[in-house]
Design a protein around this motif. Sequence first.
Motif, mmCIF file in Angstrom:
data_model
loop_
_atom_site.group_PDB
_atom_site.id
_atom_site.type_symbol
_atom_site.label_atom_id
_atom_site.label_comp_id
_atom_site.label_asym_id
_atom_site.label_seq_id
_atom_site.Cartn_x
_atom_site.Cartn_y
_atom_site.Cartn_z
ATOM 1 N N THR A 653 -3.613 -2.285 5.401
ATOM 2 C CA THR A 653 -3.780 -0.858 5.693
ATOM 3 C C THR A 653 -2.678 -0.040 5.033
ATOM 4 O O THR A 653 -2.904 1.064 4.538
ATOM 5 C CB THR A 653 -3.762 -0.628 7.218
ATOM 6 O OG1 THR A 653 -4.778 -1.424 7.822
ATOM 7 C CG2 THR A 653 -4.007 0.835 7.555
ATOM 8 N N ALA A 656 -3.486 0.864 1.620
ATOM 9 C CA ALA A 656 -4.656 1.727 1.441
ATOM 10 C C ALA A 656 -4.385 3.182 1.794
ATOM 11 O O ALA A 656 -5.087 4.078 1.321
ATOM 12 C CB ALA A 656 -5.821 1.203 2.288
ATOM 13 N N ASP A 677 -3.376 -6.510 -3.119
ATOM 14 C CA ASP A 677 -3.785 -5.102 -3.045
ATOM 15 C C ASP A 677 -2.783 -4.174 -3.726
ATOM 16 O O ASP A 677 -2.877 -2.957 -3.595
ATOM 17 C CB ASP A 677 -3.947 -4.689 -1.578
ATOM 18 C CG ASP A 677 -5.008 -5.513 -0.869
ATOM 19 O OD1 ASP A 677 -6.145 -5.520 -1.362
ATOM 20 O OD2 ASP A 677 -4.692 -6.142 0.159
#
Length: 899
Positions: A653, A656, A677
């Motif tokens: 998270t 993001a 990521d």
Amino acid sequence: MEPKTTMEYNLCSLVVEPFHPDLIINVGEVTLGEHNRKKLEKTQRDQEKKRVQQAACALLNSGGGVIQITMTTEEVHQVELGLDLEGALRELIQSPDLQSFFETKQQRRFFYIFVKSWSSGPSSGDNSPKPRICSLSSNLYYRSGTSVLCMTSNFAFDTLKKKKMAAEGIMMNQSFPSKKKPQDEDPHPESHSPNQVFQTDRFEYGDILPFPESQYVEFKQFSTSNITRYLKNIIPEYISAFANAKGGYLFIGVDDKSKVLGCEKDNVDCNTLERIITESISKLPVVHFCSTQPLVDYETRIAKVFHKETLHGYLCMIQVKPFCCAVFSQDPSSWMVKGNGFCSLTPSEWVDMMMDTNPELSEDFESQLNISQGPPNCKPVYSKKGLEHKKNLQQRLFSVQPDYLQYTPEPLWKELCSEHEGLQELMNNQIFPLSQGVLILSRSWAVDLKLQEKQGVLCDALLIAQNSPPILYTILGEQVADGWSYCTQTAFTLKQKLVNMGGYTGKLFVMPKLLLLHPESNAQSLRVLSSVINYPKSYNLEDIQQMEALLQSLVVVLLSFRSFLSDQLGCEFLNLLTVEQYEVLSKNLRKHRELFIHGLPGTGKTIIALNIIEKIRNVFRCEPKNILYVCENKPLRNFVGKKGICRAETRKTFMADNYKDIQHIIMDEAQNFRDEDGDWFEKAKAITQSEKDSPGILWIFLDYFQTSHTMQSGLPCLSAQNSREELTKVVRNSDEIAKLLQGELDRVKRYPPNNIPPGSLDMLLKANWCSGVKGTLRTENNLSWQQTVSYVEERCKTLFKRGYSPKDVAVLLNTSEDAESYRKSLLRALRKINVVQVSDASDLQSDHIVLDSVRRFSGLERPIVFGILPEKTTILGNLLVCLISRANKQLYILWYLKF
């Protein structure tokens, strides 16, 4: 200085004075001296006595302090309190020895009563144990023969304890109700006659009732002056007394010879009598231990009394049933200082404090502070067995040497002296001629006490020395607004915490001193109180024993944190940090804005992470929304997020979302991060360094030995982690589990996987293993999938019979997919032993067995862990280290054959 504000209360005009380093209650004008007090009217004398008594009780229950009296007459010579005031104080402490809790001093027109904190342990000259809190009256009544008596605090404790145990027993057996309720039984044969009379609705004036007063029967005559006031006075005490015992009957209108007199009809009517009784009983405070929480069970009858066939008046009859819990006649007569206010304790608060006891922990823990000996507000403190006792911690951190005054911590003292010319000379001049004790330096004692840091304060120094009260020096580089307020508030907080958290039971006052450091010359004092209260010499520390006792309380204040077990056990208690953990937490955040903390399994990395978040808030004066905690798995994120001290997110998270309000970041279990990521480390750096003049904090906690994947972690290489600390004292696991963990770590060291930097392996040479806690370790091989299920079921059945509960157990598998496959089979088996729920680790505090993967349980722990693994497992060494370290007390590793 800001203008003073006051808080006044209905019972009496008591004012808690602000801006003092101690609790000061101003009771206003009081006439002192036996000769002068005899001249007063009784009403005024009683009012003054009540004010002093309430203030004394509030201070006894709140850590001690000072009662300030303004004398009504100018006195050239020293005056005494007066016999009635001294008697009021003796009544409060139930002891003739006033000196054990009170001392007095007269200064100009003011008279001061110095009050030591109440403590339940024996005091000087008195070896008898005392109740947990000080009270003038419990206002809990009981029946003794034909008398109604108010319970003493100790008697109330015993009574409440029995009622609580009975209520808990009833709740445990609610599924098996008896045909006849206990209160319907007739415990006393003579109750038949009162009950028959109670059913009667007509009497003749002068009738003799067929029974006398007894434990279950009370006769009262009506007052002829004010019936309403009379009923309101007697009903609370008698209803409380009967309800708290085995019930009984109150007959109002009968003399003590059993003769019916009634109340003349011209003085009262039936409806008024009914209303007064109903209102009086409905206002009685009650405290419940049971879940049903019924009201006081009673019945009222108003019978007519005739005289020669003419209605003469009325007889009131009240039947009271035994009450399940506690009925008070009114709120207990016990007071405390709360914040800036003075207030009486509610019955629930009073019972909670009175019944507060040490939690029943296993033999794995050692008591550091037993509340049965301590002040009213202190919480029990425990440490894991095998760790250092607070006395040893005090010797290591703040040792007192004969005829020597030590400056500690020495590295900080040298650092401060090099930064601030003249500081050493200033402190030497201040301390002279004291020569034995310890001067404890800190960049901010306020932050150490979990208060906010004050800009402009160079440092604080706490002096604990012989023949002196504790002195807190605040040194400023230049004058700052509210400097004195900061100094007194810090001294006040320190004194309160030494008593109410550290459990110090001696006479205590922390004297604040504010100093200004001039680099060009010397130092000068900024402020001296215009109206200094001179404390008695008994508030000076007399010898090494007193200094060490105070310093041990200081150890509890500085090293304690709320135990993770508090929520599980339903009672708050504290644990102590190790010296190693405390030293990491004591780091100067402004000099260590980026720090990598490497910790072996079970060294308390998450504990430090949570504590450093609180320190960040106080040092940088920021809100929870400004601090971000990042970890890899959702269960750990949820565990931290529920504490409400910061924003908590997973690494995924974090990558993001945007974080415009975030100034500081704590990364935990970072060895399990991945860069799939994006570069999380560079993003964290960019956020915390967005303000170049004042970069934020970026602390990263990790343990390479528990890496649970083979991908790139995104961590900087070990050589690039320039600012680094190590935690090597393993405190979590029992001896048997720790021995297995040592073996696996050694194996990892001999055959290191690619994801462990070789340089990090040197930590194992410094490992320090806490021992002394016995546990269980079992390993089973070559099991079928169903055999592992049966093993967990049978073992849980045995464990639950021994007193463990589902919230003590975690069942961990290799992957989340394995855990989900295992769920139905395990739950079907556990239902045989009345376990109806298993859940993943997302809600760790709930009363259920955790079933999850080893990876998702990283950073968490439970007393009992079942590890269920296939015979051939990727990254076996790291996975086993992570699994083993999750178990505190018992570990069962079940290897199953995977076809």
